[in-house]
Design a protein around this motif. Structure first.
Motif, PDB file in Angstrom:
ATOM      1  N   ALA A 165       0.830  -1.218   0.000  1.00  0.00           N
ATOM      2  CA  ALA A 165       0.000   0.000   0.000  1.00  0.00           C
ATOM      3  C   ALA A 165       0.857   1.258   0.000  1.00  0.00           C
ATOM      4  N   GLY A 166       1.890   1.297   0.838  1.00  0.00           N
ATOM      5  CA  GLY A 166       2.746   2.463   0.875  1.00  0.00           C
ATOM      6  C   GLY A 166       3.492   2.673  -0.427  1.00  0.00           C
ATOM      7  N   PHE A 167       3.948   1.586  -1.016  1.00  0.00           N
ATOM      8  CA  PHE A 167       4.634   1.642  -2.313  1.00  0.00           C
ATOM      9  C   PHE A 167       3.742   2.272  -3.381  1.00  0.00           C
ATOM     10  N   MET A 168       2.464   1.911  -3.398  1.00  0.00           N
ATOM     11  CA  MET A 168       1.561   2.431  -4.424  1.00  0.00           C
ATOM     12  C   MET A 168       1.280   3.918  -4.245  1.00  0.00           C
ATOM     13  N   THR A 169       1.431   4.452  -3.050  1.00  0.00           N
ATOM     14  CA  THR A 169       1.230   5.896  -2.862  1.00  0.00           C
ATOM     15  C   THR A 169       2.338   6.701  -3.511  1.00  0.00           C
ATOM     16  N   GLU A 170       3.434   6.056  -3.878  1.00  0.00           N
ATOM     17  CA  GLU A 170       4.550   6.756  -4.509  1.00  0.00           C
ATOM     18  C   GLU A 170       4.309   7.002  -5.995  1.00  0.00           C
ATOM     19  N   ALA A 171       3.256   6.399  -6.543  1.00  0.00           N
ATOM     20  CA  ALA A 171       2.994   6.492  -7.978  1.00  0.00           C
ATOM     21  C   ALA A 171       1.987   7.582  -8.297  1.00  0.00           C
ATOM     22  N   ARG A 172       2.055   8.041  -9.534  1.00  0.00           N
ATOM     23  CA  ARG A 172       0.983   8.856 -10.110  1.00  0.00           C
ATOM     24  C   ARG A 172       0.059   7.899 -10.847  1.00  0.00           C
ATOM     25  N   HIS A 173      -1.214   7.998 -10.576  1.00  0.00           N
ATOM     26  CA  HIS A 173      -2.168   7.025 -11.105  1.00  0.00           C
ATOM     27  C   HIS A 173      -2.990   7.653 -12.234  1.00  0.00           C
ATOM     28  N   THR A 186       0.087  -4.640 -10.536  1.00  0.00           N
ATOM     29  CA  THR A 186       1.281  -3.823 -10.341  1.00  0.00           C
ATOM     30  C   THR A 186       1.948  -4.068  -8.996  1.00  0.00           C
ATOM     31  N   GLU A 187       1.161  -4.227  -7.930  1.00  0.00           N
ATOM     32  CA  GLU A 187       1.742  -4.404  -6.600  1.00  0.00           C
ATOM     33  C   GLU A 187       2.724  -5.578  -6.542  1.00  0.00           C
TER      34      GLU A 187
END
Length: 302
Positions: free
Chosen positions: A53-61, A98-99
């Motif tokens: 979850a934290g890793f995915m917050t680093e992306a632009r979606h 992606t995760e």
């Protein structure tokens, strides 16, 4: 022992082979294309998603319109001052998202690459419950229009087969996606072999299998038997790294060996003991993939 539901399905396809093989073949194809319900993850999948979850917050979606639905695209940018100017596309496999590509994405990003990761139709945050090779290749072409050009494409499992077909332009109606490097991790080479395993499991007979192949031709422009990754790579000599484990139970090692036979532009790297999914998180595999992608950046600058 097969579940009661599977026994019923096998019985129906056995009957369909004699009564209506064309209908049985089309039904088998639709079952093959049906994707898992992402709203009902397993306990292991829940833990993996929570951990990422934290890793995915680093992306632009981003969300791209595709057919009747939307494709989720996740953009991971390197730290300021470390960007190399190269963009790499990452494609996950069946029942993935992606995760689960986190280690590869982080390795590529930390090397200065801008990383674009797709959630294929029916997977992750994308909509739908159906995925075909043709629709997957179309999403790659769409991503290339919005986020390309790509210096490299990295694909795991089914995503590797998608990458090969996208770069070769083999699917009817899609132009080749130009890249400098390809990385195929635990990727199937002969799509027909996957259909064979699926058909054996469901008791799909020879006449119904022939109907399945005709359906593939209608959807993707070629008969099922023509989707041979080694032939596609031989026709498009893009430098390619194939990483595979001999103990892979989902995609046997002979698929990697077939890819390696495509020509001198294909390099095979064995990652034994890592199976089909653990291979994604292995530090050595990540270093090998990132190093191979980086070796192509001089081509991009030229």
């Amino acid at each position: 022992m097969a579940s009661f539901g599977l026994q019923v399905i096998r019985g129906l396809f056995g009957l369909g082979e004699h009564v209506a093989p064309s209908l049985a073949g089309r039904a088998a194809f639709e079952l093959f294309c049906r994707t898992p319900n992402v709203k009902r993850p397993t306990e292991g999948e829940r833990r993996a998603l929570a951990g990422a979850a934290g890793f995915m917050t680093e992306a632009r979606h981003h969300r791209l319109k595709h057919g009747a639905g939307c494709i989720a695209v996740h953009e991971f940018r390197p730290e300021p001052g470390r960007a190399s100017g190269a963009t790499v596309l990452v494609i996950h496999g069946w029942r993935s998202r992606t995760e689960y590509m986190r280690a590869l994405i982080e390795g590529l990003r930390d090397a200065g690459n801008r990383v674009i990761s797709l959630d294929l139709p029916g997977h992750g945050r994308s909509s739908g419950r159906r995925l075909t090779l043709a629709s997957a290749v179309e999403t790659v072409a769409l991503a290339q229009q919005w986020f390309g050009p790509f210096a490299a494409i990295v694909g795991h499992s089914f995503g590797g087969a998608v990458a090969v077909n996208a770069v070769s332009g083999f699917v009817r109606g899609t132009a080749p996606v130009p890249v400098q490097r390809l990385v195929l991790i635990a990727a199937p080479c002969a799509i027909s072999a996957i259909f064979t395993g699926f058909s054996d499991m469901l008791n799909v007979g020879p006449r119904a299998r022939a109907a399945m192949s005709r359906t593939v031709e209608r959807v993707a422009g070629h008969r099922l038997e023509a989707f041979q990754g080694d032939r596609q790579l031989a026709a498009v000599p893009v430098p390619t790294l194939v990483v595979h484990a001999r103990d892979d139970r989902e995609v046997p090692a002979w698929h990697a060996e077939q890819y390696a036979d495509a020509g001198g532009h294909v390099r095979l790297c064995w990652a034994d003991g890592l199976g089909h999914r653990r291979i994604l998180a292995d530090d050595g595999v990540v270093r090998e993939a990132v190093g191979f992608v980086d070796s192509g950046k001089s081509d991009l600058r030229d």
